[in-house]
Design a protein around this motif. Structure first.
Motif, PDB file in Angstrom:
ATOM      1  N   SER A   1     -68.448 -35.912  49.599  1.00  0.00           N
ATOM      2  CA  SER A   1     -69.218 -34.974  48.778  1.00  0.00           C
ATOM      3  C   SER A   1     -68.441 -33.672  48.538  1.00  0.00           C
ATOM      4  O   SER A   1     -68.560 -33.073  47.469  1.00  0.00           O
TER       5      SER A   1
ATOM      6  N   TRP B   1     -66.047 -34.464  45.785  1.00  0.00           N
ATOM      7  CA  TRP B   1     -66.763 -34.552  44.515  1.00  0.00           C
ATOM      8  C   TRP B   1     -67.320 -33.205  44.076  1.00  0.00           C
ATOM      9  O   TRP B   1     -67.771 -33.059  42.945  1.00  0.00           O
TER      10      TRP B   1
ATOM     11  N   ASP C   1     -70.125 -31.964  45.030  1.00  0.00           N
ATOM     12  CA  ASP C   1     -71.546 -32.217  44.773  1.00  0.00           C
ATOM     13  C   ASP C   1     -72.359 -31.429  45.791  1.00  0.00           C
ATOM     14  O   ASP C   1     -72.489 -31.829  46.953  1.00  0.00           O
TER      15      ASP C   1
END
Length: 87
Positions: free
Chosen positions: A59, A62, A64
């Motif tokens: 994550s 990414w 995110d």
């Protein structure tokens, strides 16, 4: 080469490290859930910490924020359980 749109996850070809990381981490988390269902303690906590750590790395790569927040909070909760078990 396939185009990525905002919100899409990287493919296996574009970043195999992240692709394998998310799948291995997911399998480890599922194993932790099975251990929890069979009340195998504290091994279940260790599996969850490893799986969540993997997903936290994915994550972060990414970028995110919702997954970063979710996995960080879960990791802290499970790490607290391990520390409480040790002490």
């Amino acid at each position: 080469m396939e185009q990525q749109t905002k919100g899409s996850t990287p493919s296996k070809q574009s970043n195999p490290f992240l692709w394998y990381g998310k799948w291995i981490s997911s399998i480890i988390l599922i194993m932790g859930m099975v251990l929890t269902a069979y009340n195998i303690f504290p091994m279940n906590l260790l599996f969850h910490v490893v799986g969540l750590s993997g997903w936290l790395l994915v994550s972060l790569a990414w970028k995110d924020r919702s997954l970063i927040m979710l996995n960080t909070v879960a990791l802290v909760i499970y790490a607290n359980g391990i520390i409480a078990y040790i002490l």
